[in-house]
Design an enzyme around this catalytic site. Structure first.
Site, short mmCIF file in Angstrom:
data_model
loop_
_atom_site.label_atom_id
_atom_site.label_comp_id
_atom_site.label_asym_id
_atom_site.label_seq_id
_atom_site.Cartn_x
_atom_site.Cartn_y
_atom_site.Cartn_z
N LYS A 1 15.06 -38.84 -8.45
CA LYS A 1 14.68 -37.44 -8.57
C LYS A 1 15.78 -36.60 -7.93
O LYS A 1 16.00 -36.66 -6.73
CB LYS A 1 13.34 -37.18 -7.89
CG LYS A 1 12.91 -35.72 -7.89
CD LYS A 1 12.63 -35.22 -9.30
CE LYS A 1 11.28 -35.71 -9.80
NZ LYS A 1 10.94 -35.13 -11.12
N HIS B 1 5.87 -40.33 -18.05
CA HIS B 1 6.09 -39.53 -16.85
C HIS B 1 4.94 -39.73 -15.88
O HIS B 1 3.85 -40.17 -16.24
CB HIS B 1 6.19 -38.06 -17.30
CG HIS B 1 5.95 -37.06 -16.23
ND1 HIS B 1 4.70 -36.47 -16.01
CD2 HIS B 1 6.78 -36.50 -15.33
CE1 HIS B 1 4.81 -35.61 -15.02
NE2 HIS B 1 6.04 -35.60 -14.59
#
Length: 429
Positions: free
Chosen positions: A199, A327
């Site tokens: 991320k 996701h």
């Protein structure tokens, strides 16, 4: 004859500890919000699910729940119709854009109907499985795989929350490349993940590129992904991917908007993935009309409209030659189990799925935390979802919710406790 008509829908908001994970919008708050849905029939059977727990979602489910009374657990189309008629967004999309920074459409008001349908659909399919004595994956057509692969999901993070309401998490600080490698090694050793996702969009791009290059050196051959959450400009995205030549499996949402993604795609050999610009079939069509600059769609049944909707998306991806994966956001075992049934039912699953699960340390299901084997989760074979609620755990996590004043996730406001000048404007770099 025993009646299995739905007689009651119960929604319980919960909160559980969430580490100080950095992202493009700021930083995670100390408590993550979810909701636990229980749909009970006249016969006493209870179907369960887990979904979002922000206040607008709770209000939308409360508004729609009475419409399920009297429905058969098999009447999914009727449920869709009733929810759609009752649930309308409180704001227009343009009004919502100005209220908070959204990393994913799960928080977007335009997804409210789809989210409520999904929340009820999974619980109704859990009931169906109990009635048919079959796992949910069989209701979806059967398992294409016995185990679903997941990816190590790495974050830059602080050592502890400001104004920490509980002891610091055991992961410690991750801001430098060597700390990122240590985080990855610990997660892979614990769970056996084969691929790694970072991320990004939180630190200056050159630092994040250095982190990914360190991961590539430490884990040679492991598939690597990076997700700046649209926090880089087109030029920054192209500069970064050039530095990562030969390293990336895919490049997720480096810059804002489908037009920006298309610009990057023209000059980028790495396939682009998204959970931000292709989030429904209308956007899927637009991507196709533009020549499919996005090559991989990261679905999320929570805001795509449920398990059946994601199966339709899978067929569309296969038809247009696009990859498919899934996701995740902060979730517990019921949500992860539903995701596992779905991913197992989709032959076209192209990449290991995302999951935040290693970052959570609590659980609401009987038996405690789910166990990964070699980086994957085995598909449950018990009827329905194959997991049940632990009443004591549910009560404890509901008590957490009552004790915190968080009612809507706001990473931007949380970050301003650390840096009052932080604006969250995107793209930042």
């Amino acid at each position: 004859m025993t009646s299995h008509a739905i007689r009651h829908v119960r929604v319980t908001p919960i909160a559980f500890r969430d580490p100080p994970l950095l992202n493009a919008a700021g930083i995670h708050e100390p408590w993550a919000l979810r909701s636990i849905i229980e749909i009970e029939t006249d016969s006493g059977l209870v179907g369960i699910n887990e979904s979002y727990g922000d206040l607008p979602m709770l209000e939308a489910m409360a508004k729609a729940a009475p419409a399920l009374t009297g429905l058969s657990p098999w009447a999914l189309n009727d449920m869709d119709t009733r929810v759609t008629a009752l649930v309308t967004p409180r704001q227009t999309a343009s009004e919502f854009q100005g209220t908070q920074i959204s990393l994913a459409p799960g928080t977007h008001v335009s997804k409210t109907v789809a989210k409520v349908i999904s929340a009820f659909e999974v619980a109704m399919m859990d009931l169906q499985g109990q009635l048919a004595n079959a796992p949910v994956v069989d209701l979806l057509g059967g398992a294409a795989r016995e185990s679903v692969p997941f990816s190590a999901y790495l974050f830059y993070k602080y050592a502890e929350h400001i104004e920490t309401p509980y002891a610091p998490d055991p992961w410690g600080e991750t801001l430098a490349p060597e700390q990122l490698v240590a985080q990855a090694r610990r997660m892979i050793d614990a769970y056996g993940f084969k691929s790694i996702k970072l991320k990004a969009g939180a630190l200056p791009p050159e630092q994040e590129v250095a982190g990914l290059l360190a991961l590539a050196k430490a884990f040679p051959g492991a598939p690597l992904r990076i997700d700046p959450n649209a926090n880089w400009s087109v030029s920054t995205s192209l500069k970064a991917v050039e530095q990562l030549r030969g390293v990336l499996e895919y490049y997720e949402d480096p810059c804002p908007g489908l037009e920006g993604m298309a610009e990057v795609a023209k000059a980028c050999e790495v396939p682009l993935a998204t959970n931000m610009v292709v989030t429904d079939l209308k956007e899927f069509r637009r991507n196709a009309e533009m020549g499919c600059p996005v090559k991989i769609v990261l679905s999320d049944h929570h805001y795509w409209g449920g398990l059946r909707a994601t199966q339709r998306l899978s067929l569309m991806c296969e038809t247009f030659g696009l990859g498919l994966s899934m996701h995740s956001n902060s979730h517990l075992g019921i949500s992860l189990t539903a995701m596992t049934h779905l991913a197992a039912s989709v032959p076209h699953l192209s990449y290991a799925c995302d999951t935040h699960y290693p970052w959570q340390d609590d659980e609401v299901v009987q038996g405690g935390r789910l166990k990964f084997e070699a980086g994957g989760l085995r598909v449950p074979t018990a009827p329905g979802l194959g997991v049940r609620i632990d009443p004591e755990a549910l009560a404890r996590l509901h008590d957490n919710y009552l004790r915190t004043d968080i009612r809507n996730r706001d990473d931007l406001a949380q970050m301003r406790k650390y840096d009052a000048s932080f604006t969250g404007a995107q793209p930042r770099y």
